[in-house]
Design a protein around this motif. Structure first.
Motif, PDB file in Angstrom:
ATOM      1  N   GLN A  55       5.291 -12.973  -5.215  1.00 51.68           N
ATOM      2  CA  GLN A  55       6.597 -12.406  -4.728  1.00 51.68           C
ATOM      3  C   GLN A  55       7.490 -13.038  -3.998  1.00 51.68           C
ATOM      4  OE1 GLN A  55       6.528  -8.302  -3.595  1.00 51.68           O
ATOM      5  NE2 GLN A  55       8.588  -8.055  -3.651  1.00 51.68           N
ATOM      6  N   LEU A  56       8.300 -13.679  -4.763  1.00 52.42           N
ATOM      7  CA  LEU A  56       9.458 -14.452  -3.648  1.00 52.42           C
ATOM      8  C   LEU A  56      10.337 -13.395  -3.309  1.00 52.42           C
ATOM      9  CD1 LEU A  56       9.799 -17.798  -5.866  1.00 52.42           C
ATOM     10  CD2 LEU A  56       8.283 -17.451  -3.891  1.00 52.42           C
ATOM     11  N   LEU A  57      10.702 -13.573  -2.010  1.00 53.32           N
ATOM     12  CA  LEU A  57      11.798 -12.752  -1.487  1.00 53.32           C
ATOM     13  C   LEU A  57      13.017 -13.676  -1.118  1.00 53.32           C
ATOM     14  CD1 LEU A  57       9.873 -11.214   1.210  1.00 53.32           C
ATOM     15  CD2 LEU A  57      10.096 -10.306  -0.817  1.00 53.32           C
ATOM     16  N   SER A  58      13.952 -12.885  -1.229  1.00 51.49           N
ATOM     17  CA  SER A  58      15.437 -13.742  -1.087  1.00 51.49           C
ATOM     18  C   SER A  58      15.507 -13.976   0.442  1.00 51.49           C
ATOM     19  CB  SER A  58      16.747 -12.661  -1.430  1.00 51.49           C
ATOM     20  OG  SER A  58      16.536 -11.690  -0.400  1.00 51.49           O
ATOM     21  N   VAL A 128       1.939 -19.772  -4.169  1.00 52.05           N
ATOM     22  CA  VAL A 128       0.723 -19.330  -3.395  1.00 52.05           C
ATOM     23  C   VAL A 128       0.003 -20.791  -3.228  1.00 52.05           C
ATOM     24  CG1 VAL A 128      -1.410 -18.387  -3.183  1.00 52.05           C
ATOM     25  CG2 VAL A 128       0.584 -17.050  -4.077  1.00 52.05           C
ATOM     26  N   LYS A 129      -0.103 -21.336  -4.392  1.00 58.50           N
ATOM     27  CA  LYS A 129      -0.818 -22.837  -4.600  1.00 58.50           C
ATOM     28  C   LYS A 129      -0.030 -23.816  -3.490  1.00 58.50           C
ATOM     29  CE  LYS A 129      -3.104 -25.401  -7.854  1.00 58.50           C
ATOM     30  NZ  LYS A 129      -3.212 -25.776  -9.291  1.00 58.50           N
TER      31      LYS A 129
END
Length: 132
Positions: A55-58, A128-129
Motif C-alpha cells: 500500500q503506497l501512501l501519499s 516491497v521487493k
C-alpha cells in the motif's frame, strides 16, 4: 509456621495461573480439529504465511505519520536548519533501489556544547521487493 504455608500456597497458585495463562500445560494437546497436535502443527508449518499487502501512501499521509513536536518532551523544538544529508549512506554504499518518497523531521534541544538533536525519517519504496 502458618505464614510459610500461606506464602507457599500463594506461590503455587500464582505459578499455576501463569502456566495456564501462557498455555504451559506440560504436554501438547490436540486442538479442535481432525488430527492430533503433532499433525496439526505439521500442517500449519507447511501452510504459506500471509504476506502484507503493498500500500503506497501519499507524501501527505507519510508526513502525517512522522513524529510530531507534541510527542517530544518539553524543551524540544523543530530543527529548521534545513540540513539534508542527501543520498549519503554508510561508507558510501550504493543502494540498489532509490526511495520513492523520503521524509524526515529533526528536533533540537539546547544549544552550544549542550545541544541535543533527534531525527526521525521515513522512506517509502515503489514495492516491497525494492525495500528489501
Amino acid at each position: 509456621m502458618h505464614r510459610k504455608t500461606a506464602v507457599a500456597a500463594l506461590g503455587a497458585l500464582l505459578m499455576a495461573g501463569t502456566l495456564t495463562a501462557c498455555g504451559g500445560s506440560g504436554s501438547p494437546s490436540a486442538e479442535p480439529g481432525t488430527g492430533t497436535a503433532t499433525e496439526d502443527s505439521a500442517a500449519s508449518a507447511s501452510a504459506p504465511t500471509p504476506t502484507p499487502q503493498e500500500q503506497l501512501l501519499s507524501e501527505k499521509e507519510l508526513t502525517a505519520a512522522l513524529l510530531p513536536l507534541s510527542a517530544m518532551p518539553a524543551g524540544w523544538s523543530v530543527d529548521t536548519s534545513g540540513s539534508d544529508s542527501g543520498d549519503k549512506t554508510f561508507c558510501d554504499y550504493k543502494q540498489p533501489h532509490a526511495a520513492h518518497i523520503k521524509l524526515s523531521r529533526s528536533f533540537q534541544k539546547g544549544g552550544g556544547l549542550s545541544a541535543s538533536v533527534a531525527s526521525v525519517g521515513l522512506r517509502q519504496y515503489a514495492s516491497v521487493k525494492d525495500a528489501g
